[in-house]
Design a protein around this motif. Structure first.
Motif, PDB file in Angstrom:
ATOM      1  N   ARG A   1      11.007  -0.983  -1.319  1.00 19.99           N
ATOM      2  CA  ARG A   1      10.215   0.231  -1.572  1.00 19.99           C
ATOM      3  C   ARG A   1       8.764   0.120  -1.115  1.00 19.99           C
ATOM      4  O   ARG A   1       8.238   1.038  -0.476  1.00 19.99           O
ATOM      5  N   ASP A   2       8.080  -0.975  -1.413  1.00 12.87           N
ATOM      6  CA  ASP A   2       6.681  -1.125  -1.018  1.00 12.87           C
ATOM      7  C   ASP A   2       6.524  -1.037   0.501  1.00 12.87           C
ATOM      8  O   ASP A   2       5.622  -0.355   0.998  1.00 12.87           O
ATOM      9  N   GLU A   3       7.405  -1.701   1.222  1.00 12.26           N
ATOM     10  CA  GLU A   3       7.351  -1.677   2.686  1.00 12.26           C
ATOM     11  C   GLU A   3       7.659  -0.267   3.216  1.00 12.26           C
ATOM     12  O   GLU A   3       7.021   0.198   4.166  1.00 12.26           O
ATOM     13  N   HIS A   4       8.624   0.400   2.606  1.00  9.06           N
ATOM     14  CA  HIS A   4       8.974   1.762   2.993  1.00  9.06           C
ATOM     15  C   HIS A   4       7.785   2.705   2.759  1.00  9.06           C
ATOM     16  O   HIS A   4       7.434   3.503   3.638  1.00  9.06           O
TER      17      HIS A   4
ATOM     18  N   LEU B   1       3.135   6.014   4.404  1.00  7.46           N
ATOM     19  CA  LEU B   1       1.710   6.337   4.295  1.00  7.46           C
ATOM     20  C   LEU B   1       1.006   6.223   5.647  1.00  7.46           C
ATOM     21  O   LEU B   1       0.112   7.019   5.947  1.00  7.46           O
ATOM     22  N   SER B   2       1.407   5.272   6.460  1.00  3.31           N
ATOM     23  CA  SER B   2       0.838   5.150   7.808  1.00  3.31           C
ATOM     24  C   SER B   2       1.151   6.393   8.634  1.00  3.31           C
ATOM     25  O   SER B   2       0.296   6.900   9.360  1.00  3.31           O
ATOM     26  N   ALA B   3       2.378   6.888   8.513  1.00  4.32           N
ATOM     27  CA  ALA B   3       2.776   8.100   9.239  1.00  4.32           C
ATOM     28  C   ALA B   3       2.016   9.318   8.709  1.00  4.32           C
ATOM     29  O   ALA B   3       1.645  10.206   9.477  1.00  4.32           O
ATOM     30  N   VAL B   4       1.757   9.360   7.404  1.00 10.38           N
ATOM     31  CA  VAL B   4       0.968  10.445   6.818  1.00 10.38           C
ATOM     32  C   VAL B   4      -0.455  10.401   7.373  1.00 10.38           C
ATOM     33  O   VAL B   4      -1.010  11.426   7.773  1.00 10.38           O
ATOM     34  N   GLU B   5      -1.050   9.221   7.402  1.00 13.82           N
ATOM     35  CA  GLU B   5      -2.420   9.070   7.893  1.00 13.82           C
ATOM     36  C   GLU B   5      -2.550   9.506   9.345  1.00 13.82           C
ATOM     37  O   GLU B   5      -3.594  10.039   9.745  1.00 13.82           O
TER      38      GLU B   5
ATOM     39  N   GLN C   1      12.272   1.928  12.174  1.00 16.26           N
ATOM     40  CA  GLN C   1      11.397   0.923  11.564  1.00 16.26           C
ATOM     41  C   GLN C   1      11.533   0.859  10.044  1.00 16.26           C
ATOM     42  O   GLN C   1      11.018  -0.068   9.420  1.00 16.26           O
ATOM     43  N   ASP C   2      12.198   1.832   9.453  1.00 14.91           N
ATOM     44  CA  ASP C   2      12.285   1.936   7.998  1.00 14.91           C
ATOM     45  C   ASP C   2      13.126   0.794   7.424  1.00 14.91           C
ATOM     46  O   ASP C   2      14.273   0.596   7.831  1.00 14.91           O
ATOM     47  N   PRO C   3      12.584   0.041   6.461  1.00 15.15           N
ATOM     48  CA  PRO C   3      13.351  -1.051   5.863  1.00 15.15           C
ATOM     49  C   PRO C   3      14.613  -0.565   5.144  1.00 15.15           C
ATOM     50  O   PRO C   3      15.578  -1.316   5.029  1.00 15.15           O
ATOM     51  N   TYR C   4      14.642   0.671   4.687  1.00 15.79           N
ATOM     52  CA  TYR C   4      15.859   1.210   4.084  1.00 15.79           C
ATOM     53  C   TYR C   4      16.973   1.291   5.119  1.00 15.79           C
ATOM     54  O   TYR C   4      18.124   0.992   4.823  1.00 15.79           O
ATOM     55  N   VAL C   5      16.630   1.688   6.331  1.00 16.19           N
ATOM     56  CA  VAL C   5      17.613   1.756   7.427  1.00 16.19           C
ATOM     57  C   VAL C   5      17.986   0.341   7.870  1.00 16.19           C
ATOM     58  O   VAL C   5      19.163  -0.008   7.986  1.00 16.19           O
ATOM     59  N   GLN C   6      16.983  -0.481   8.105  1.00 12.47           N
ATOM     60  CA  GLN C   6      17.202  -1.837   8.616  1.00 12.47           C
ATOM     61  C   GLN C   6      18.024  -2.708   7.673  1.00 12.47           C
ATOM     62  O   GLN C   6      18.710  -3.623   8.123  1.00 12.47           O
TER      63      GLN C   6
END
Length: 102
Positions: A21-24, A29-33, A68-73
């Protein structure tokens, strides 16, 4: 243009996501920024998916996020897809962003 990234998740997604979750969230948040990710969240009752709304010139930003999403990976997402979404109206959406067919 707007793009919806949809996830179909595994049945034990809720119990398994805490590890990643933290990595996701950091990725999100990077994409939001960068102004790419506008909204995102899990579907509930049942908790069988998630939807994220991206804005950009092509579906590449949403596809890159998913890859890149850790949930997918890490196998929490069984399937994902990106679809263009034609916005017809909405609060906070500028007239230039709307797709109005005549």
């Amino acid at each position: 243009m707007y793009f919806l990234l949809t996830y179909d998740v595994v049945s034990d997604y809720i119990s398994r996501r805490e590890t990643y979750r933290d990595e996701h969230i950091k990725l999100a948040l990077s994409a939001v920024e960068r102004g790419e990710l506008l909204l995102g969240g899990a579907l509930t009752e049942p908790s069988d998916g998630a939807v994220l709304l991206f804005k950009g010139s092509s579906p590449d930003i949403a596809e890159k996020f998913a890859k890149q999403d850790p949930y997918v990976q890490n196998g929490l997402v069984k399937n994902w897809k990106v679809r263009a979404w034609s916005i017809v109206l909405g609060a906070g959406v500028s007239p230039d962003d709307l797709t109005i067919s005549t």
